[in-house]
Scaffold this motif. Structure first.
Motif, mmCIF file in Angstrom:
data_model
loop_
_atom_site.group_PDB
_atom_site.id
_atom_site.type_symbol
_atom_site.label_atom_id
_atom_site.label_comp_id
_atom_site.label_asym_id
_atom_site.label_seq_id
_atom_site.Cartn_x
_atom_site.Cartn_y
_atom_site.Cartn_z
ATOM 1 N N ILE A 1 0.829 -1.201 0.000
ATOM 2 C CA ILE A 1 0.000 0.000 0.000
ATOM 3 C C ILE A 1 0.869 1.258 0.000
ATOM 4 C CG2 ILE A 1 -0.231 0.041 2.533
ATOM 5 C CD1 ILE A 1 -3.190 0.955 2.021
ATOM 6 N N ASP A 2 0.462 2.222 -0.815
ATOM 7 C CA ASP A 2 1.189 3.491 -0.899
ATOM 8 C C ASP A 2 0.977 4.329 0.354
ATOM 9 O OD1 ASP A 2 2.698 3.674 -3.205
ATOM 10 O OD2 ASP A 2 1.052 4.430 -4.438
ATOM 11 N N MET A 3 2.038 4.977 0.802
ATOM 12 C CA MET A 3 1.922 6.021 1.809
ATOM 13 C C MET A 3 1.619 7.326 1.072
ATOM 14 S SD MET A 3 4.818 5.158 4.663
ATOM 15 C CE MET A 3 3.892 6.160 5.855
ATOM 16 N N PRO A 4 0.497 7.988 1.395
ATOM 17 C CA PRO A 4 0.134 9.187 0.643
ATOM 18 C C PRO A 4 1.015 10.379 0.969
ATOM 19 C CG PRO A 4 -1.412 8.836 2.438
ATOM 20 C CD PRO A 4 -0.504 7.630 2.403
ATOM 21 N N PHE A 5 0.926 11.372 0.129
ATOM 22 C CA PHE A 5 1.701 12.607 0.276
ATOM 23 C C PHE A 5 1.482 13.210 1.659
ATOM 24 C CE2 PHE A 5 1.840 17.315 -0.323
ATOM 25 C CZ PHE A 5 3.197 17.428 -0.569
ATOM 26 N N ALA A 6 2.579 13.649 2.280
ATOM 27 C CA ALA A 6 2.599 14.318 3.592
ATOM 28 C C ALA A 6 2.353 13.368 4.749
ATOM 29 C CB ALA A 6 1.615 15.477 3.646
ATOM 30 N N SER A 7 2.410 12.050 4.508
ATOM 31 C CA SER A 7 2.225 11.102 5.611
ATOM 32 C C SER A 7 3.549 10.555 6.130
ATOM 33 C CB SER A 7 1.335 9.931 5.163
ATOM 34 O OG SER A 7 1.997 9.106 4.222
ATOM 35 N N TYR A 8 4.678 10.937 5.497
ATOM 36 C CA TYR A 8 5.968 10.376 5.900
ATOM 37 C C TYR A 8 7.154 11.316 5.719
ATOM 38 C CZ TYR A 8 6.419 9.579 0.841
ATOM 39 O OH TYR A 8 6.468 9.744 -0.517
ATOM 40 N N GLU A 9 6.979 12.394 4.972
ATOM 41 C CA GLU A 9 8.116 13.253 4.637
ATOM 42 C C GLU A 9 8.665 14.039 5.830
ATOM 43 O OE1 GLU A 9 5.533 13.019 0.887
ATOM 44 O OE2 GLU A 9 5.261 13.115 3.061
ATOM 45 N N GLU A 10 7.846 14.241 6.843
ATOM 46 C CA GLU A 10 8.262 15.054 7.983
ATOM 47 C C GLU A 10 9.409 14.423 8.765
ATOM 48 O OE1 GLU A 10 6.221 16.686 12.126
ATOM 49 O OE2 GLU A 10 4.963 16.370 10.347
ATOM 50 N N PRO B 1 11.179 10.228 10.278
ATOM 51 C CA PRO B 1 10.984 8.790 10.523
ATOM 52 C C PRO B 1 9.863 8.477 11.506
ATOM 53 C CG PRO B 1 13.324 9.315 10.480
ATOM 54 C CD PRO B 1 12.595 10.619 10.463
ATOM 55 N N GLN B 2 9.712 9.266 12.557
ATOM 56 C CA GLN B 2 8.669 8.974 13.553
ATOM 57 C C GLN B 2 7.275 9.120 12.949
ATOM 58 O OE1 GLN B 2 11.319 10.945 14.153
ATOM 59 N NE2 GLN B 2 12.446 9.680 15.627
ATOM 60 N N GLN B 3 7.072 10.196 12.195
ATOM 61 C CA GLN B 3 5.788 10.372 11.522
ATOM 62 C C GLN B 3 5.535 9.220 10.555
ATOM 63 O OE1 GLN B 3 5.630 12.773 8.115
ATOM 64 N NE2 GLN B 3 3.541 13.551 8.420
ATOM 65 N N ALA B 4 6.572 8.854 9.798
ATOM 66 C CA ALA B 4 6.444 7.766 8.844
ATOM 67 C C ALA B 4 6.079 6.459 9.537
ATOM 68 C CB ALA B 4 7.747 7.598 8.062
ATOM 69 N N PHE B 5 6.701 6.183 10.675
ATOM 70 C CA PHE B 5 6.402 4.944 11.394
ATOM 71 C C PHE B 5 4.959 4.926 11.866
ATOM 72 C CE2 PHE B 5 5.955 2.471 15.262
ATOM 73 C CZ PHE B 5 6.361 1.231 14.809
ATOM 74 N N GLY C 1 1.057 -6.194 3.427
ATOM 75 C CA GLY C 1 2.312 -6.834 3.759
ATOM 76 C C GLY C 1 3.498 -5.907 3.703
ATOM 77 N N ALA C 2 3.307 -4.697 3.165
ATOM 78 C CA ALA C 2 4.394 -3.723 3.050
ATOM 79 C C ALA C 2 3.810 -2.378 2.671
ATOM 80 C CB ALA C 2 5.418 -4.167 2.003
ATOM 81 N N VAL C 3 4.605 -1.334 2.851
ATOM 82 C CA VAL C 3 4.228 -0.008 2.377
ATOM 83 C C VAL C 3 5.201 0.408 1.274
ATOM 84 C CG1 VAL C 3 3.264 0.677 4.608
ATOM 85 C CG2 VAL C 3 5.653 1.224 4.078
ATOM 86 N N LYS C 4 4.748 1.347 0.452
ATOM 87 C CA LYS C 4 5.621 1.928 -0.571
ATOM 88 C C LYS C 4 5.685 3.428 -0.335
ATOM 89 C CE LYS C 4 4.431 2.473 -5.007
ATOM 90 N NZ LYS C 4 4.619 3.956 -5.194
ATOM 91 N N LEU C 5 6.897 3.969 -0.410
ATOM 92 C CA LEU C 5 7.058 5.419 -0.300
ATOM 93 C C LEU C 5 8.016 5.904 -1.378
ATOM 94 C CD1 LEU C 5 10.055 5.964 1.139
ATOM 95 C CD2 LEU C 5 8.790 5.339 3.189
ATOM 96 N N GLU C 6 7.864 7.174 -1.726
ATOM 97 C CA GLU C 6 8.644 7.771 -2.797
ATOM 98 C C GLU C 6 9.875 8.481 -2.247
ATOM 99 O OE1 GLU C 6 6.178 10.310 -5.156
ATOM 100 O OE2 GLU C 6 4.679 8.750 -5.552
ATOM 101 N N GLY C 7 10.966 8.422 -3.017
ATOM 102 C CA GLY C 7 12.179 9.142 -2.641
ATOM 103 C C GLY C 7 13.378 8.233 -2.568
ATOM 104 N N ALA D 1 16.401 7.617 2.711
ATOM 105 C CA ALA D 1 17.119 6.434 3.198
ATOM 106 C C ALA D 1 17.007 6.294 4.712
ATOM 107 C CB ALA D 1 18.580 6.485 2.764
ATOM 108 N N GLU D 2 17.145 7.383 5.441
ATOM 109 C CA GLU D 2 17.056 7.324 6.898
ATOM 110 C C GLU D 2 15.680 6.836 7.341
ATOM 111 O OE1 GLU D 2 17.180 10.280 10.832
ATOM 112 O OE2 GLU D 2 17.582 11.085 8.830
ATOM 113 N N THR D 3 14.640 7.335 6.686
ATOM 114 C CA THR D 3 13.275 6.926 7.027
ATOM 115 C C THR D 3 13.052 5.456 6.715
ATOM 116 O OG1 THR D 3 12.371 9.147 6.750
ATOM 117 C CG2 THR D 3 10.842 7.307 6.487
ATOM 118 N N ILE D 4 13.533 5.008 5.561
ATOM 119 C CA ILE D 4 13.392 3.589 5.197
ATOM 120 C C ILE D 4 14.086 2.713 6.231
ATOM 121 C CG2 ILE D 4 14.068 1.847 3.496
ATOM 122 C CD1 ILE D 4 13.665 4.053 1.339
#
Length: 284
Positions: A87-96, A98-102, A115-121, A126-129
């Motif tokens: 499932i895609d993580m939508p815009f502004a749900s992870y860019e802020e 790692p904690q927000q992304a988690f 079973g997994a998420v997909k994020l762009e970048g 890399a740090e967030t991933i």
């Protein structure tokens, strides 16, 4: 691996292990019926934020919300038993950070069963991933043309030509080193896609990239001819169901206006038909 031989949905490590093997097959899905159609044929199904444009008439993916992704993710999950759901993580749900992304990735997985998420970048993510993977959340990366960054990329342009090639290659290596189990390459020149595929240890999933990638993905409404607002060069139309649907609707409308529908076989009689005699008689 044939569809009939698969007994259970693969997980992120199964997908990673397909590097250099039989090409991975994927499509997007947003509804239960469509997920059921593709379940036996796809290795993983992506609930993409493209749902905003394809099903909600938005002009980009930027207005897609967490609630929309969760709703469509739950619908797709009901149609899958053999394919993995990402499932895609939508815009502004992870860019802020790692904690927000988690927090948001954990919510997406918990509420949809993905079973997994997909994020762009790339390098910048890399740090967030790494943060997500170390906390038990499998991540599929997405580099090249990243639609959530379309305003800073100057439109839906090919990414990685000429001087840009080194940056896209660096993105691929960064997400692989951070722990992503696969990476989508969107609208990347063929030669660069082949180079990335050869140099990173995780599967590459092409969309407008190269047949040499470890797998391919398309937006299902594009390849079936339902979404016709525009047609990217990398889309092959395997059917024109949109035209068929419009023709069927036009035929229905004409029959309603001419009162030829409903016909006798589509309506109910005033009296229920009599039941046939059972044929039972006396034994004497």
């Amino acid at each position: 691996m044939s569809a009939t031989a698969r007994k259970a949905a693969p997980n992120a490590e199964d997908i990673r292990a397909r590097k250099g093997g039989e090409p991975l097959v994927s499509l997007t899905a947003y509804s239960t019926p469509m997920a059921k159609f593709m379940d036996a044929h796809c290795d993983f199904v992506l609930v993409g934020d493209s749902v905003g444009m394809v099903m909600h008439g938005m002009t980009s993916t930027l207005s897609v919300t967490m609630e929309m992704m969760i709703m469509h993710g739950q619908a797709v999950a009901r149609g899958l038993s053999q394919a993995m759901m990402v499932i895609d993580m939508p815009f502004a749900s992870y860019e802020e950070g790692p904690q927000q992304a988690f927090r948001n990735a954990a919510r997406l997985m918990a509420e949809t069963g993905a079973g997994a998420v997909k994020l762009e970048g790339g390098v910048e993510m890399a740090e967030t991933i790494r943060f997500l993977v170390h906390r038990g959340i499998p991540v599929m990366a997405h580099i090249g043309l990243t639609p959530q960054s379309v305003n800073t990329l100057g439109g839906y342009k090919v990414q990685g030509r000429d001087a840009q090639a080194d940056a896209v290659l660096a993105d691929a290596k960064a997400v692989a080193e951070a722990g992503a189990f696969s990476v989508v390459l969107e609208k990347v020149p063929q030669g660069l896609a082949d180079k990335i595929t050869a140099e990173v240890p995780i599967p590459t999933i092409g969309i407008g990239a190269s047949a040499g990638c470890d797998g391919q993905i398309l937006v299902v409404d594009d390849m079936l001819g339902f979404f016709t607002a525009f047609k990217p060069k990398f889309v092959k139309r395997y059917a024109d169901l949109g035209q068929q649907a419009e023709a069927a609707i036009a035929e229905y409308a004409a029959e309603v206006r001419s009162r030829s529908f409903p016909a006798d076989q589509h309506v109910f009689a005033d009296k229920a038909p009599k039941k046939a005699a059972t044929g039972k008689g006396s034994a004497s």
